[in-house]
Structures are given as C-alpha cells and as structure tokens.
Scaffold this active site. Structure first.
Site, short mmCIF file in Angstrom:
data_model
loop_
_atom_site.label_atom_id
_atom_site.label_comp_id
_atom_site.label_asym_id
_atom_site.label_seq_id
_atom_site.Cartn_x
_atom_site.Cartn_y
_atom_site.Cartn_z
N ARG A 200 0.64 -1.57 0.40
CA ARG A 200 0.47 -0.22 -0.32
C ARG A 200 0.65 1.37 0.20
NH1 ARG A 200 -2.61 -3.18 -1.03
NH2 ARG A 200 -4.14 -4.78 -0.34
N SER A 249 -10.17 0.13 3.30
CA SER A 249 -9.61 0.27 5.45
C SER A 249 -9.10 0.86 5.30
CB SER A 249 -8.59 -1.34 4.45
OG SER A 249 -8.87 -2.81 4.30
N GLU A 319 -4.14 3.26 6.21
CA GLU A 319 -3.72 3.78 5.34
C GLU A 319 -5.29 4.39 4.82
OE1 GLU A 319 -5.01 -0.69 3.40
OE2 GLU A 319 -6.43 0.25 1.81
C1 FAD Z 1 -15.89 -0.38 -0.52
C2 FAD Z 1 -14.13 0.20 -0.66
C3 FAD Z 1 -14.20 -0.99 -0.49
C4 FAD Z 1 -12.04 -0.95 -0.86
N1 FAD Z 1 -11.34 -2.28 -1.12
C5 FAD Z 1 -9.92 -1.71 -1.27
C6 FAD Z 1 -9.46 -3.14 -1.63
O1 FAD Z 1 -9.70 -4.13 -1.92
N2 FAD Z 1 -8.01 -3.13 -1.56
C7 FAD Z 1 -7.80 -1.86 -1.74
O2 FAD Z 1 -6.13 -1.78 -2.30
N3 FAD Z 1 -8.18 -0.40 -1.71
C8 FAD Z 1 -9.76 -0.74 -0.97
N4 FAD Z 1 -10.28 0.20 -0.83
C9 FAD Z 1 -9.58 2.23 -1.29
C10 FAD Z 1 -9.35 2.47 -2.46
O3 FAD Z 1 -10.70 2.02 -3.52
C11 FAD Z 1 -8.27 2.23 -2.82
O4 FAD Z 1 -7.17 2.64 -2.54
C12 FAD Z 1 -8.30 3.29 -4.25
O5 FAD Z 1 -6.66 2.98 -5.53
C13 FAD Z 1 -7.84 4.79 -4.61
O6 FAD Z 1 -8.19 5.27 -5.45
P1 FAD Z 1 -9.26 6.61 -5.19
O7 FAD Z 1 -9.20 6.94 -6.76
O8 FAD Z 1 -10.36 6.93 -4.85
O9 FAD Z 1 -7.94 7.40 -5.04
P2 FAD Z 1 -8.08 8.97 -3.57
O10 FAD Z 1 -9.31 8.30 -2.40
O11 FAD Z 1 -9.14 9.85 -3.78
O12 FAD Z 1 -6.91 9.64 -3.62
C14 FAD Z 1 -5.70 8.02 -2.86
C15 FAD Z 1 -4.29 8.31 -2.91
O13 FAD Z 1 -3.75 8.47 -4.49
C16 FAD Z 1 -3.10 9.94 -4.46
N5 FAD Z 1 -3.66 9.44 -6.45
C17 FAD Z 1 -5.15 9.60 -6.44
N6 FAD Z 1 -5.25 9.96 -8.19
C18 FAD Z 1 -3.46 10.54 -8.33
C19 FAD Z 1 -2.47 10.21 -9.06
N7 FAD Z 1 -3.14 11.09 -10.79
N8 FAD Z 1 -1.45 10.64 -9.31
C20 FAD Z 1 -0.92 10.99 -8.25
N9 FAD Z 1 -1.72 10.54 -6.34
C21 FAD Z 1 -3.19 10.06 -6.67
C22 FAD Z 1 -3.94 10.87 -4.10
O14 FAD Z 1 -3.70 11.74 -3.85
C23 FAD Z 1 -4.12 10.08 -2.28
O15 FAD Z 1 -2.61 10.40 -1.61
C24 FAD Z 1 -11.25 0.01 -0.93
C25 FAD Z 1 -12.33 1.41 -0.47
C26 FAD Z 1 -13.84 1.87 -0.47
C27 FAD Z 1 -14.62 2.80 -0.17
#
Ligand code: FAD
EC number: 1.3.1.98
Length: 341
Positions: A200, A249, A319
């Site tokens: 992560r 998480s 996380e």
């Molecule tokens: C119901 C649910 C289930 C989930 N299950 C999982 C799972 O099984 N496994 C898992 O790993 N995660 C899980 N997650 C967490 C999440 O979906 C992941 O971490 C996902 O990859 C985050 O992507 P996001 O676009 O929502 O990023 P955001 O939440 O908007 O941002 C997360 C981080 O990424 C950075 N970021 C986003 N886009 C960019 C970019 N273009 N360039 C540079 N940095 C960037 C942001 O600055 C921030 O630090 C879950 C979340 C939910 C709500």
C-alpha cells in the site's frame, strides 16, 4: 473497553456548517493566465461531494484539467508556494472539516478516464479510469491478471499511488510504467522499479501527478476471467459494507497481523463516535452513518488505534489518507502510543 459489543463514546458533533474559504481570492491571484485554461476551476468546492465518506470541508480551489496539456498550462501559472493536492475518485481519503488549502486537482473523466489496448496483453488507462473498467477491458480481450481490480472502487491514479491490491494481487504486479507530470509541469515516465512499491505504498515523489498507467497481463480464457470477477464481486458483497459511505480499509495490516482482527479483539467492532462507526460487518471499515464530520471519523480512528495499542501493544498505521486542516477547536490529536496520554 475490551467487550465486543458496539459502544458509543465521545461527543456527537452533528453536521458542521463549512465556512467559505478564500477560493475567489486565490483564483484572482492567478492573474490573466487562467483565461487560457480550458478545464474547470471551482473556488470553495465542497469535498463532501468528492469523498466516498461524504464528509469534509471545502477545497480552496478545485481544478479539473481538460487534458494533459491543460494540466501543464495550469501548473505553469500556479505559484510554487500554493499547495497542490491530488485526489482520485475519493475512495481512500478523509478530508478534515477545515478544508484543503490551495488547489485540489481532480482529473476529469473526459481527459483522463480512457482505457485502451496498447499491444499484446497490454492496457493503457487514464489516471481517473475506474479500476473496474480496466478489469472489464482485460476480460473482453482475454487478458488475465486484472480480476482483482473489479472489486476496488478507486481510479487508476489512486491504485498506482496506493499500490491497491485485493485477492492476493497488487497493482505493482501488473504495472509496467506510469506517465506523470511534476509540480512544475514537466513530464516524466516512471518504470515499475522507480515507483518504489511496497504494501500500500509507492515511494515515487509525492509531488507527481500520475496521468496514465501502462499495464501488462497474460493470456487467459475469458470464461475463466469472468468467473474470477464474479467471485470477487460476490465475496465483497458479503464481507464489506460496499453500499455504505466508507473509505475502505482504515488501517494497514501490521506485519503478521490482520488489522480487523486486532480491532475486533480490542472491542471496537461497531464502535460509534458522533456520526462515525467502525462497521459491524467489516470492522476495519469506518462508515459515515449519515451526519459524520471529518472530526468524528478521525477521532474514531485515533480512538481505535488507542484501544488496539492498549490491548495488544500494536500501533495501527492509517491506510486512509487524511487531507487538509482541522477546523479550529476540533483538532484530533494523533494517538502516540503512550497509554497514560
Ligand atoms: C468499499 C471500498 C472497498 C475498498 N477495497 C479496497 C481493496 O480491496 N484494496 C485496496 O487496495 N483498496 C481498497 N479500497 C481503497 C481505495 O479504493 C483504493 O485505495 C484506491 O486505489 C484509491 O483510489 P482513488 O481514485 O479513490 O484515490 P483517492 O482515494 O482519491 O486518493 C488516494 C491517494 O492516491 C493519490 N492519488 C489519486 N490519484 C492520483 C493521481 N492521479 N496521481 C497521484 N496521486 C494520486 C491521492 O493523492 C491520495 O494520496 C476500498 C475502498 C472502498 C470505499
């Protein structure tokens, strides 16, 4: 604490009215250069419309670039001292109630939501493309190894930054390279090794904005991939509160432990603070029960860290990314691991 029943502690806060920040002033300070920007610029943008938690304050200025050139043009006119925060689709962030100073960059689906084939078993995806669209494209083309993306609700930029993973697979296992732009508007291409991945975490420079990612899978029978994707979806529906306002998480699994087990053993399953709760279904997921503020959610998280430390001596590490500033008088002190605190 120590019992496994749901408990309500702390002060219920209720919905906090967010104050106007200085978005208009910041926008005016950018001068005439903004006239050439094609993307959308929104002063005082409510972040509770962006985050999956549906909580948090205002972004001083939100910028949604039209495409990569537009992003670069904006970065060139943005003074260096203005803070810049990148968000994806908001499924792993907690925004504090005092909002996010400076510019919040949110890539537009129009310029960054694409997904396309890019050679044998290769897929190129824009940084705001939902992970599940990559999984679907891989399945349609008989490319294996992407079923895990089907259950992760984020976008590809977030997956690249967080090394998102599920079902025993992590983003880094499929990632070839990342296209990015730095704070000054210079383009970069980072190899998998340069992304510096671990659980992560990416050690790629924090100021990089990922614009697209190149992946590679392997040939696999479509029916087999479909079955794997169905299994991913069915499993999630039963073990995660996927229809709640959540951030996934909350804490990383400490080496050799499952965060949810530690939370459960510390009696925090179902724990409530204000409008925030540790889910009864999956107790490493925090949920907004309707009126939670950023304060409620972060306070709950810190309380859980304290309870787990007092029970097991293990310090949970967030996380979820916490962004922005506290509302004055509503600061949450991070638990430092000192039981007499
Ligand atoms: C119901 C649910 C289930 C989930 N299950 C999982 C799972 O099984 N496994 C898992 O790993 N995660 C899980 N997650 C967490 C999440 O979906 C992941 O971490 C996902 O990859 C985050 O992507 P996001 O676009 O929502 O990023 P955001 O939440 O908007 O941002 C997360 C981080 O990424 C950075 N970021 C986003 N886009 C960019 C970019 N273009 N360039 C540079 N940095 C960037 C942001 O600055 C921030 O630090 C879950 C979340 C939910 C709500």
């Amino acid at each position: 604490m120590g019992s496994s029943t749901a408990q309500a502690i702390g002060r219920p806060i209720g919905k906090v009215r967010m104050k106007q920040v200085n978005g208009e002033k910041l926008l005016a300070s950018l001068g005439d250069g903004v006239k050439d920007i094609r993307g959308r610029i929104t002063p005082d943008a409510p972040m509770d419309r962006v985050t999956w938690f549906r909580a948090g304050g205002l972004a001083e200025l939100m910028f949604q670039p039209h495409d990569v050139d537009d992003l670069i043009a904006f970065l060139k006119i943005l003074p260096e001292e203005v803070p810049l925060t990148v968000v994806g689709v908001g499924s792993n962030i907690l925004v504090r109630d005092g909002g996010i100073p400076g510019v919040v960059l949110r890539l537009s689906a129009k310029g960054f939501g694409f997904v396309e084939l890019a050679g044998e078993n290769r897929i190129l995806a824009g940084a705001i493309c939902p992970d599940k669209h990559v999984a679907a494209m891989a399945m349609d083309n008989g490319i294996g190894g992407f079923h895990f993306f089907y259950g992760i609700p984020g976008g590809i930029g977030g997956a690249a930054r967080m090394n998102a993973g599920a079902n025993g697979v992590e983003t880094r296992e499929r990632l070839i390279e990342v296209n990015a732009v730095d704070r000054k508007g210079n383009k970069h291409v980072l190899s998998n090794a340069e992304m510096g991945y671990s659980y992560r975490l990416s050690k790629a420079p924090a100021d990089l904005i990922f614009t697209s990612v190149l992946f590679e899978g392997y040939p696999e029978d479509r029916a087999q991939i479909r079955a794997e994707m169905d299994a991913v979806r069915n499993h999630r529906e039963t073990v995660q509160p996927v229809r709640e306002k959540t951030g996934g998480s909350t804490f990383k699994n400490p080496p050799g432990h499952s965060a949810w087990k530690l939370i459960d053993e510390a009696g925090c399953r179902g724990l409530v603070i204000g409008g925030a709760q540790m889910s009864s279904l999956h107790c490493n997921f925090m949920i907004n029960m309707g009126q939670a503020t950023g304060y409620d959610l972060e306070y709950l998280g810190e309380q859980v860290r304290r309870e787990v430390f007092e029970k097991d001596g293990i310090k949970l590490e967030w996380e979820i990314k916490r962004l922005g500033v506290f509302m004055p008088g509503r600061e949450v002190r991070p638990f430092q691991g000192v039981t007499s605190e």
